[in-house]
Design an enzyme around this catalytic site. Structure first.
Site, PDB file in Angstrom:
ATOM      1  N   CYS A 148      -7.127  -1.307   8.716  1.00 12.21           N
ATOM      2  CA  CYS A 148      -6.728  -2.191   8.056  1.00 12.21           C
ATOM      3  C   CYS A 148      -5.636  -1.050   6.741  1.00 12.21           C
ATOM      4  CB  CYS A 148      -8.276  -2.922   7.710  1.00 12.21           C
ATOM      5  SG  CYS A 148      -9.778  -2.317   7.508  1.00 12.21           S
ATOM      6  N   ASN A 184       1.178  -1.166   0.463  1.00 14.60           N
ATOM      7  CA  ASN A 184       0.200   0.067  -0.210  1.00 14.60           C
ATOM      8  C   ASN A 184       0.363   0.890  -0.096  1.00 14.60           C
ATOM      9  OD1 ASN A 184      -3.326   0.112   0.139  1.00 14.60           O
ATOM     10  ND2 ASN A 184      -2.471  -1.881   1.009  1.00 14.60           N
TER      11      ASN A 184
END
Length: 550
Positions: free
Chosen positions: A352, A265
């Site tokens: 998350c 990410n």
């Protein structure tokens, strides 16, 4: 409705036993604006497994249709294979192909609404036999002040913040937020800017015995250049320091994603915390997979339930789906969080990616483990309102309540209910509600009859004025409450004394994870399959017993 070209089609064949060919029931299909109904002919009422269809009818709300597939033409006619979100599978065979074309076209349109005006929710009026509640009943069960006051907030360390009252700080968060008293306006706003979707750290739950807090947020916007935010770092420090009872005053940052996903990410400008920048922070990863993996896992489980014809095929198919393993990891994460809060006395910050899927699961499950109130009928509804609805789980997208991006669909809330089922199996006296409650909650959620879960966040639901236009699912449950009470409920039965005797201590061993047959296998009427399932359960229990003995 304009989309219904043929409201009634006669002499349709329904194949209920998908493993046995030529096992048909003849009847008539009726299509309504919000559902379709198959009514069996009188001549078939005592044959071919009709006992599986109460009253000789099966009605399916259009919102519960998951997929429609046209199969190859047979000597009996044109087959349509309909899979429902409730795990019901129907195979209709039309003697005339134009009938199949009309029905398929109609369902494809009615099962894919693009706005709430096109679904059942605005037209639904409960049958008086099932729901006597007024339209407003159930919409106001969640009072933020009452709920937070229950665990002692506001207090000298935690205060109400008005910064999101107009949703300008974070559109997907509730209008109310509780934050550390020491977190200034500048810190709160700066932290929001550094978090994905502006989902800053906010208080979900305070465990008064240790002073430790469960907070939730989204991933930080670190990126490949390892960006920092002094405001976000100060915000986490304020959360840690708000725990005046902590012996060592540390804080866990629980990233529910696999580490490789968290690293990946960073390429998109997001990522994870470098604990060197967060004073006394302990960073921990748990490998809960993303929405796409969970969607595929459930799909494989469904295929097994629908097609497995032997005990060995059933067992191997369930195992290969990975569904039970995924649920075990979710429970394992919640167990870690509850232990950190109650035993170690550390506050926990959960996230998350965007903080509305895995975060909702683990935050709410850890609170159920910690607090007996959330195991009551009223408390569980409050928990869903707080952790799922108010904090912005995307029910519309994840449950496909409106026709949008199919890649956004994922059984996150169903997996949460599955985890509750696992806890109920291990602690059968600790929940005021029964298994039927969980099943009915899922079915009603997907039915399109209630407005409670419409909208991806609180702002959406207020904008659409759903509380003024629709019925609430909680009103329905309270009118039928006796059907959902656990007769064995005895919250004191497993308390052994001591401050933490009320906390659940679930096993997260693979052998203790059970397939939820009442949910996934409830429509499997094939006698051979039911026998196989019985054998599966017996074999599984024997394997677990022998492994425990070893």
């Amino acid at each position: 409705m304009e989309y219904i070209s043929r409201p009634c089609i006669e002499k349709v064949l329904l194949q209920r036993n998908l493993r046995v060919s030529k096992n048909y029931i003849t009847g008539t299909l009726y299509t309504y604006p919000t559902s379709f109904l198959f009514k069996c002919d009188d001549t078939d009422t005592t044959s071919k497994g009709l006992q599986s269809i109460p009253g000789g009818e099966v009605e399916v709300p259009h919102c519960q249709i998951d997929s429609i597939e046209r199969l190859n033409l047979t000597s009996s006619g044109t087959p349509l294979y309909i899979r429902c979100k409730t795990f019901l599978v129907l195979k209709f065979i039309f003697r005339k192909e134009p009938d199949a074309n009309d029905f398929e076209k109609t369902l494809n349109r009615l099962s894919r609404p693009v706005s709430i005006e096109e679904i059942a929710v605005l037209n639904y009026r409960p049958n008086s036999l099932h729901c006597l509640a007024s339209q407003s009943s159930g919409w106001h069960i969640f009072d933020i002040n009452i709920e937070y006051a229950r665990f002692g907030v506001p207090n000298s360390d935690w205060v109400y913040s008005p910064l999101n009252e107009t949703y300008s700080l974070c559109p997907t968060y509730p209008s109310w937020l509780f934050v550390p008293k020491e977190a200034t306006t500048e810190i709160v706003k700066g932290s929001a800017k550094f978090r994905s979707q502006s989902r800053l750290p906010a208080l979900s739950y305070l465990y008064e015995l240790t002073g430790a807090a469960i907070c939730r947020c989204s991933q930080p916007c670190v990126g490949i250049t390892k960006n920092r935010s002094e405001f976000d770092e100060k915000m986490v420090t304020c959360i840690r320091m708000a725990n005046k009872k902590g012996r060592y005053n540390k804080i866990y940052i629980v990233d529910t994603r696999p580490k490789v996903n968290a690293i990946a990410n960073r390429a998109g400008g997001k990522g994870y915390e470098d604990v060197k920048n967060y004073s006394d922070g302990l960073y921990v990863n748990f490998a809960i997979q993303n929405i796409h993996v969970m969607r595929e896992s459930l799909s494989r489980l469904r295929n097994t339930v629908e097609t497995a014809i032997s005990p060995s095929a059933h067992l191997s198919g369930v195992e290969d789906s990975g569904w039970l393993t995924h649920g075990r990891i979710v429970l394992e994460t919640a167990k870690f969080i509850s232990h950190a809060i109650a035993v170690e006395g550390y506050s926990v910050l959960i996230h998350c990616s965007d903080g509305w899927d895995r975060t909702s699961q683990t935050s709410s499950l850890s609170q159920i483990i910690l607090d007996p109130y959330y195991r009551t009928l009223n408390g569980f509804q409050i928990l869903v309102e707080k952790e799922w609805l108010a904090f912005g789980h995307k029910f519309v997208d994840r449950c496909s309540l409106l026709h949008r991006n199919p890649d956004e669909i994922s059984p996150i809330f169903l997996q949460f209910l599955d985890c509750i089922y696992q806890l109920m199996n291990q602690f059968p006296t600790q929940f005021e509600f029964n298994e039927n409650y969980l099943v009915e909650l899922y079915d009603m959620l997907t039915s399109g009859k209630f407005g409670t879960f419409l909208g991806n966040n609180e702002k959406d639901r207020k904008r659409q004025k759903l509380a003024e236009r629709c019925f609430s699912i909680w009103g329905y449950f309270w009118e039928n409450i006796n059907e959902f009470k656990n007769p064995y409920y005895d919250p004191m039965s497993e308390m052994t004394g001591g401050d933490n005797s009320h906390i659940l201590k679930p096993s997260t061993e693979d052998r203790d994870m059970l397939l939820w047959t009442r949910m996934y296998c409830r429509y499997d009427i094939c006698s051979e399959a039911k026998s196989a399932l019985d054998i599966d359960v017996e074999m599984a229990n024997e394997l677990k017993s022998s492994s425990k003995a070893i």
